[in-house]
Design a protein around this motif. Structure first.
Motif, PDB file in Angstrom:
ATOM      1  N   LYS A 101       0.824  -1.213   0.000  1.00 43.38           N
ATOM      2  CA  LYS A 101       0.000   0.000   0.000  1.00 43.38           C
ATOM      3  C   LYS A 101       0.861   1.267   0.000  1.00 43.38           C
ATOM      4  CE  LYS A 101      -4.128  -1.955   0.908  1.00 43.38           C
ATOM      5  NZ  LYS A 101      -4.515  -2.638  -0.288  1.00 43.38           N
ATOM      6  N   LEU A 102       2.026   1.150   0.604  1.00 46.49           N
ATOM      7  CA  LEU A 102       2.938   2.291   0.635  1.00 46.49           C
ATOM      8  C   LEU A 102       3.291   2.746  -0.780  1.00 46.49           C
ATOM      9  CD1 LEU A 102       4.556   4.156   2.453  1.00 46.49           C
ATOM     10  CD2 LEU A 102       6.352   2.462   2.473  1.00 46.49           C
ATOM     11  N   ASN A 103       3.436   1.800  -1.705  1.00 47.59           N
ATOM     12  CA  ASN A 103       3.734   2.170  -3.093  1.00 47.59           C
ATOM     13  C   ASN A 103       2.611   2.978  -3.717  1.00 47.59           C
ATOM     14  OD1 ASN A 103       6.276   0.878  -3.243  1.00 47.59           O
ATOM     15  ND2 ASN A 103       5.236  -1.078  -3.414  1.00 47.59           N
ATOM     16  N   LYS A 104       1.372   2.654  -3.386  1.00 49.45           N
ATOM     17  CA  LYS A 104       0.226   3.413  -3.886  1.00 49.45           C
ATOM     18  C   LYS A 104       0.256   4.833  -3.318  1.00 49.45           C
ATOM     19  CE  LYS A 104      -3.684   3.988  -6.008  1.00 49.45           C
ATOM     20  NZ  LYS A 104      -3.695   4.237  -7.439  1.00 49.45           N
ATOM     21  N   MET A 105       0.651   4.966  -2.051  1.00 47.48           N
ATOM     22  CA  MET A 105       0.754   6.286  -1.444  1.00 47.48           C
ATOM     23  C   MET A 105       1.818   7.124  -2.160  1.00 47.48           C
ATOM     24  SD  MET A 105       0.440   5.220   2.560  1.00 47.48           S
ATOM     25  CE  MET A 105       0.410   6.893   3.205  1.00 47.48           C
ATOM     26  N   ILE A 106       2.942   6.499  -2.479  1.00 48.25           N
ATOM     27  CA  ILE A 106       4.012   7.202  -3.195  1.00 48.25           C
ATOM     28  C   ILE A 106       3.530   7.625  -4.575  1.00 48.25           C
ATOM     29  CG2 ILE A 106       6.317   6.940  -4.200  1.00 48.25           C
ATOM     30  CD1 ILE A 106       6.879   4.955  -1.837  1.00 48.25           C
ATOM     31  N   GLU A 107       2.790   6.756  -5.235  1.00 43.62           N
ATOM     32  CA  GLU A 107       2.230   7.075  -6.551  1.00 43.62           C
ATOM     33  C   GLU A 107       1.326   8.307  -6.476  1.00 43.62           C
ATOM     34  OE1 GLU A 107      -1.073   4.872  -9.202  1.00 43.62           O
ATOM     35  OE2 GLU A 107       0.634   3.605  -8.644  1.00 43.62           O
ATOM     36  N   ILE A 108       0.498   8.386  -5.444  1.00 47.00           N
ATOM     37  CA  ILE A 108      -0.385   9.538  -5.266  1.00 47.00           C
ATOM     38  C   ILE A 108       0.440  10.801  -5.011  1.00 47.00           C
ATOM     39  CG2 ILE A 108      -2.157  10.549  -3.766  1.00 47.00           C
ATOM     40  CD1 ILE A 108      -3.216   7.642  -3.381  1.00 47.00           C
ATOM     41  N   ASN A 110       3.518  11.326  -6.032  1.00 51.61           N
ATOM     42  CA  ASN A 110       4.181  11.660  -7.297  1.00 51.61           C
ATOM     43  C   ASN A 110       3.240  12.362  -8.272  1.00 51.61           C
ATOM     44  OD1 ASN A 110       6.765  10.747  -6.676  1.00 51.61           O
ATOM     45  ND2 ASN A 110       6.351   8.678  -7.408  1.00 51.61           N
ATOM     46  N   SER A 111       1.941  12.149  -8.112  1.00 54.10           N
ATOM     47  CA  SER A 111       0.984  12.790  -9.016  1.00 54.10           C
ATOM     48  C   SER A 111       0.610  14.205  -8.556  1.00 54.10           C
ATOM     49  CB  SER A 111      -0.271  11.927  -9.170  1.00 54.10           C
ATOM     50  OG  SER A 111      -1.011  11.910  -7.969  1.00 54.10           O
ATOM     51  N   GLY A 112       1.221  14.668  -7.448  1.00 50.82           N
ATOM     52  CA  GLY A 112       1.035  16.055  -7.047  1.00 50.82           C
ATOM     53  C   GLY A 112       0.428  16.287  -5.682  1.00 50.82           C
ATOM     54  N   ALA A 113       0.090  15.248  -4.955  1.00 52.60           N
ATOM     55  CA  ALA A 113      -0.507  15.428  -3.635  1.00 52.60           C
ATOM     56  C   ALA A 113       0.530  15.940  -2.641  1.00 52.60           C
ATOM     57  CB  ALA A 113      -1.084  14.106  -3.135  1.00 52.60           C
ATOM     58  N   GLY A 130      -7.877  -2.074   6.448  1.00 59.95           N
ATOM     59  CA  GLY A 130      -8.610  -1.545   5.300  1.00 59.95           C
ATOM     60  C   GLY A 130      -7.675  -0.975   4.256  1.00 59.95           C
ATOM     61  N   SER A 131      -8.190  -0.814   3.059  1.00 61.01           N
ATOM     62  CA  SER A 131      -7.345  -0.331   1.961  1.00 61.01           C
ATOM     63  C   SER A 131      -7.639   1.122   1.619  1.00 61.01           C
ATOM     64  CB  SER A 131      -7.587  -1.204   0.735  1.00 61.01           C
ATOM     65  OG  SER A 131      -8.945  -1.144   0.364  1.00 61.01           O
ATOM     66  N   LYS A 132      -8.166   1.878   2.546  1.00 59.48           N
ATOM     67  CA  LYS A 132      -8.516   3.266   2.291  1.00 59.48           C
ATOM     68  C   LYS A 132      -7.258   4.140   2.222  1.00 59.48           C
ATOM     69  CE  LYS A 132     -13.094   3.068   3.305  1.00 59.48           C
ATOM     70  NZ  LYS A 132     -14.035   3.288   2.293  1.00 59.48           N
ATOM     71  N   LEU A 133      -7.127   4.879   1.145  1.00 60.66           N
ATOM     72  CA  LEU A 133      -6.094   5.901   1.027  1.00 60.66           C
ATOM     73  C   LEU A 133      -6.823   7.207   0.815  1.00 60.66           C
ATOM     74  CD1 LEU A 133      -3.455   4.253  -1.330  1.00 60.66           C
ATOM     75  CD2 LEU A 133      -3.328   4.551   1.142  1.00 60.66           C
ATOM     76  N   LYS A 134      -6.352   8.247   1.474  1.00 59.00           N
ATOM     77  CA  LYS A 134      -7.032   9.542   1.376  1.00 59.00           C
ATOM     78  C   LYS A 134      -6.069  10.599   0.888  1.00 59.00           C
ATOM     79  CE  LYS A 134      -9.016   8.395   5.573  1.00 59.00           C
ATOM     80  NZ  LYS A 134      -8.977   8.684   6.946  1.00 59.00           N
ATOM     81  N   LEU A 135      -6.515  11.365  -0.044  1.00 59.06           N
ATOM     82  CA  LEU A 135      -5.785  12.550  -0.485  1.00 59.06           C
ATOM     83  C   LEU A 135      -6.323  13.708   0.335  1.00 59.06           C
ATOM     84  CD1 LEU A 135      -3.950  14.081  -2.427  1.00 59.06           C
ATOM     85  CD2 LEU A 135      -5.877  14.154  -4.014  1.00 59.06           C
ATOM     86  N   ILE A 136      -5.455  14.382   1.043  1.00 61.11           N
ATOM     87  CA  ILE A 136      -5.892  15.479   1.909  1.00 61.11           C
ATOM     88  C   ILE A 136      -5.396  16.785   1.316  1.00 61.11           C
ATOM     89  CG2 ILE A 136      -5.754  16.465   4.214  1.00 61.11           C
ATOM     90  CD1 ILE A 136      -5.383  13.651   5.270  1.00 61.11           C
TER      91      ILE A 136
END
Length: 136
Positions: A101-108, A110-113, A130-136
């Motif tokens: 899941k950490l890789n998904k966070m890094i991807e987000i 890298n996309s500007g978050a 859970g698999s919830k990731l949040k962009l804040i």
């Protein structure tokens, strides 16, 4: 700007061998440059032996003594002083990430978050992974 990659700060307190699966799942799933900084509070912490063995086999893992206090918040502050990568994450010493899941966070990121939060609770607020990731 710091180097592209991720610094993972793990406040530890008497975790001992329980650190093996936590750190090894991170080592084997992270797909970008990284450093893991384990910050301890007490010299008599049984985690030293475990960390020394992990460090011997992976030079991306270091341990530091908490220089500001004896609690998780000051441990994070100690880790931040040595962070060498652009992204920083605080990781709990009991949390596993076998799905990466950490890789998904890094991807987000890298996309500007500017900030990404992972939630280990399900949508019903029951304890779980859970698999919830949040962009804040």
């Amino acid at each position: 700007m710091k180097n592209r990659g991720i610094t993972i700060i793990i406040p530890i307190s008497f975790n001992g061998p329980k650190l093996y699966p936590v750190i090894s799942t991170l080592i084997f799933t992270i797909t970008t440059k990284y450093q893991i900084i384990a910050v301890y509070d007490h010299d008599e912490d049984v985690s030293h032996t475990t960390l020394d063995r992990i460090i011997c086999s992976n030079n991306n893992v270091t341990k530091l003594k908490n220089k500001y206090g004896k609690d998780p918040i000051t441990a994070v502050r100690t880790g931040l002083d040595s962070a060498k990568y652009e992204y920083v994450i605080v990781w709990m010493s009991y949390h596993l990430d076998p799905e990466g899941k950490l890789n998904k966070m890094i991807e987000i990121m890298n996309s500007g978050a500017n900030l990404v939060s992972a939630n280990r609770f399900s949508s019903r607020y029951s304890h779980g992974r859970g698999s919830k990731l949040k962009l804040i």
